[in-house]
Motif scaffolding. Structure first.
Motif, PDB file in Angstrom:
ATOM      1  N   GLY A 180      48.726  30.959 -17.598  1.00 11.75           N
ATOM      2  CA  GLY A 180      48.755  30.050 -17.710  1.00 11.75           C
ATOM      3  C   GLY A 180      49.678  28.711 -17.249  1.00 11.75           C
ATOM      4  N   CYS A 181      50.796  28.703 -17.408  1.00  9.30           N
ATOM      5  CA  CYS A 181      52.087  28.277 -16.892  1.00  9.30           C
ATOM      6  C   CYS A 181      52.346  27.894 -15.822  1.00  9.30           C
ATOM      7  N   ILE A 182      52.124  28.746 -14.639  1.00  7.27           N
ATOM      8  CA  ILE A 182      50.879  28.060 -13.809  1.00  7.27           C
ATOM      9  C   ILE A 182      51.223  27.067 -12.898  1.00  7.27           C
ATOM     10  N   VAL A 183      49.098  27.761 -13.399  1.00  9.65           N
ATOM     11  CA  VAL A 183      48.205  27.616 -12.573  1.00  9.65           C
ATOM     12  C   VAL A 183      46.799  26.478 -13.848  1.00  9.65           C
ATOM     13  N   ALA A 184      47.421  26.793 -14.921  1.00 10.58           N
ATOM     14  CA  ALA A 184      46.468  25.769 -16.183  1.00 10.58           C
ATOM     15  C   ALA A 184      46.308  24.759 -15.617  1.00 10.58           C
ATOM     16  N   GLN A 185      44.615  23.919 -15.483  1.00  7.19           N
ATOM     17  CA  GLN A 185      44.650  22.959 -15.125  1.00  7.19           C
ATOM     18  C   GLN A 185      43.876  22.529 -16.374  1.00  7.19           C
ATOM     19  N   GLN A 186      43.912  20.997 -17.033  1.00  8.02           N
ATOM     20  CA  GLN A 186      43.251  19.938 -17.785  1.00  8.02           C
ATOM     21  C   GLN A 186      41.882  19.934 -17.448  1.00  8.02           C
ATOM     22  N   LYS A 187      41.239  20.955 -18.102  1.00 15.41           N
ATOM     23  CA  LYS A 187      39.468  20.857 -18.182  1.00 15.41           C
ATOM     24  C   LYS A 187      39.197  20.751 -19.508  1.00 15.41           C
TER      25      LYS A 187
ATOM     26  N   VAL B 262      65.323  36.488 -11.432  1.00 14.89           N
ATOM     27  CA  VAL B 262      64.976  35.469 -12.140  1.00 14.89           C
ATOM     28  C   VAL B 262      65.701  36.275 -13.464  1.00 14.89           C
ATOM     29  N   GLY B 263      66.020  35.104 -14.033  1.00 18.42           N
ATOM     30  CA  GLY B 263      65.953  35.843 -15.929  1.00 18.42           C
ATOM     31  C   GLY B 263      65.400  34.723 -16.713  1.00 18.42           C
ATOM     32  N   ALA B 264      65.927  35.626 -18.175  1.00 20.31           N
ATOM     33  CA  ALA B 264      64.791  34.729 -18.900  1.00 20.31           C
ATOM     34  C   ALA B 264      65.755  34.379 -20.138  1.00 20.31           C
ATOM     35  N   GLN B 265      65.245  32.393 -19.629  1.00 21.92           N
ATOM     36  CA  GLN B 265      66.998  32.154 -20.720  1.00 21.92           C
ATOM     37  C   GLN B 265      66.010  31.954 -21.848  1.00 21.92           C
ATOM     38  N   GLU B 266      66.794  30.958 -23.533  1.00 15.85           N
ATOM     39  CA  GLU B 266      66.376  31.290 -24.709  1.00 15.85           C
ATOM     40  C   GLU B 266      65.761  29.880 -24.912  1.00 15.85           C
ATOM     41  N   SER B 267      64.635  29.998 -25.249  1.00 13.15           N
ATOM     42  CA  SER B 267      63.855  28.743 -25.719  1.00 13.15           C
ATOM     43  C   SER B 267      63.826  28.115 -26.991  1.00 13.15           C
ATOM     44  N   TYR B 268      64.201  27.124 -27.310  1.00  8.56           N
ATOM     45  CA  TYR B 268      64.450  26.655 -28.697  1.00  8.56           C
ATOM     46  C   TYR B 268      62.800  25.824 -28.822  1.00  8.56           C
TER      47      TYR B 268
ATOM     48  N   SER C 163      66.976  19.540 -28.868  1.00  8.79           N
ATOM     49  CA  SER C 163      66.287  21.385 -28.408  1.00  8.79           C
ATOM     50  C   SER C 163      66.584  21.781 -27.749  1.00  8.79           C
ATOM     51  N   GLU C 164      68.382  21.066 -27.301  1.00 14.54           N
ATOM     52  CA  GLU C 164      68.792  22.067 -25.655  1.00 14.54           C
ATOM     53  C   GLU C 164      69.205  23.310 -25.882  1.00 14.54           C
ATOM     54  N   HIS C 165      68.793  23.978 -24.715  1.00  9.83           N
ATOM     55  CA  HIS C 165      69.070  25.453 -24.394  1.00  9.83           C
ATOM     56  C   HIS C 165      70.021  26.105 -24.162  1.00  9.83           C
ATOM     57  N   HIS C 166      70.622  26.751 -24.974  1.00 11.51           N
ATOM     58  CA  HIS C 166      71.506  27.024 -24.682  1.00 11.51           C
ATOM     59  C   HIS C 166      72.044  28.835 -24.509  1.00 11.51           C
ATOM     60  N   GLY C 167      71.101  29.062 -23.222  1.00 12.92           N
ATOM     61  CA  GLY C 167      71.650  29.838 -22.438  1.00 12.92           C
ATOM     62  C   GLY C 167      70.323  31.092 -21.827  1.00 12.92           C
ATOM     63  N   MET C 168      70.830  32.537 -21.945  1.00 13.71           N
ATOM     64  CA  MET C 168      69.996  33.632 -21.272  1.00 13.71           C
ATOM     65  C   MET C 168      69.980  34.163 -22.622  1.00 13.71           C
ATOM     66  N   PHE C 169      68.594  34.560 -22.887  1.00 17.92           N
ATOM     67  CA  PHE C 169      68.533  35.324 -23.912  1.00 17.92           C
ATOM     68  C   PHE C 169      68.838  37.012 -23.453  1.00 17.92           C
TER      69      PHE C 169
ATOM     70  N   PRO D 185      71.341  37.240 -12.471  1.00 14.77           N
ATOM     71  CA  PRO D 185      69.836  36.190 -11.306  1.00 14.77           C
ATOM     72  C   PRO D 185      70.718  34.553 -11.039  1.00 14.77           C
ATOM     73  N   MET D 186      69.346  34.652 -10.242  1.00 14.21           N
ATOM     74  CA  MET D 186      70.031  33.549  -9.081  1.00 14.21           C
ATOM     75  C   MET D 186      69.151  32.664  -9.987  1.00 14.21           C
ATOM     76  N   LEU D 187      68.242  32.377 -10.694  1.00 12.52           N
ATOM     77  CA  LEU D 187      67.234  31.377 -11.269  1.00 12.52           C
ATOM     78  C   LEU D 187      66.555  31.679 -13.139  1.00 12.52           C
ATOM     79  N   VAL D 188      67.878  30.963 -13.913  1.00 13.95           N
ATOM     80  CA  VAL D 188      66.428  31.361 -15.142  1.00 13.95           C
ATOM     81  C   VAL D 188      65.266  30.731 -15.308  1.00 13.95           C
ATOM     82  N   ALA D 189      63.969  30.953 -16.106  1.00 12.48           N
ATOM     83  CA  ALA D 189      63.485  29.828 -16.211  1.00 12.48           C
ATOM     84  C   ALA D 189      63.155  30.273 -18.385  1.00 12.48           C
ATOM     85  N   PRO D 190      62.616  29.016 -18.650  1.00 13.06           N
ATOM     86  CA  PRO D 190      62.489  29.820 -20.491  1.00 13.06           C
ATOM     87  C   PRO D 190      61.675  31.315 -20.269  1.00 13.06           C
TER      88      PRO D 190
END
Length: 190
Positions: free
Chosen positions: A2-9, A121-127, A158-164, A179-184
């Motif tokens: 859903g995070c990738i391909v969700a559409q506004q239908k 890809v690693g997991a970033q913290e999300s607030y 709501s700033e992000h503070h680092g890796m989970f 990881p080379m990339l982190v995402a929420p």
């Protein structure tokens, strides 16, 4: 997905990052490994996929800080198919084995994530102020890591503070950063 391909239908405020993209799923049967892991990527390629996300939950060939046969198979596939982009999850093996309340380094166990021609890809913290965060009551692989378990706004935003805390991290044994990339990776709504 859903995070990738969700559409506004049906909902106007729902839209993925690539709403026009197509999605193709593959499933490994538990405890099955390939003699040549490139079979997995070849199936994706045959249906027209050029980006493959491998969040397998565990390594096909668990290892710690080691470039192995699976690493070589993945690198060979990418070398022979430069139009393909392979992404691998760093893993969820973040730990604090010495109990100093700091997540230890070198916790990537996936041989595939040691390949040199992939994105790890690693997991970033999300607030998320409305999310009911639950701090584990059981020790988290060595300690409670209460100070690193959640993202908390230090100045009211709501700033992000680092890796989970549970996200695996490098460096890899040959000095490469991972990881080379982190995402929420926490409090995700999809």
């Amino acid at each position: 997905a859903g995070c990738i391909v969700a559409q506004q239908k049906h909902y106007q405020d729902v839209r993925g990052t690539a709403p026009g993209a197509a999605l193709y799923f593959q499933r490994f049967i538990d405890n099955i490994t390939f003699n040549d892991i490139s079979q997995h990527f070849t199936r994706s390629q045959e249906v027209g996929a050029s980006i493959v996300n491998c969040s397998w939950g565990h390594s096909t060939s668990p290892t710690k800080n080691n470039y192995n046969g699976y690493s070589r198979m993945v690198d060979r596939f990418v070398w022979e198919n430069p139009e393909m982009l392979l992404c691998f999850a760093a893993g969820n093996d973040g730990c604090d084995l010495n109990g100093d309340n700091v997540v230890d380094l070198e916790s990537i166990y996936s041989g595939e994530a040691y390949a040199k021609n992939v994105i790890v890809v690693g997991a970033q913290e999300s607030y998320r102020p409305t999310y009911n965060y639950v701090v584990p009551t059981e020790p988290f692989k060595g300690s409670l890591l209460r100070s690193d378990w959640l993202a908390k706004p230090s100045d009211g935003n709501s700033e992000h503070h680092g890796m989970f805390a549970s996200s695996s991290r490098g460096p890899l044994s040959d000095g490469r950063i991972a990881p080379m990339l982190v995402a929420p990776g926490t409090a995700i709504y999809s």
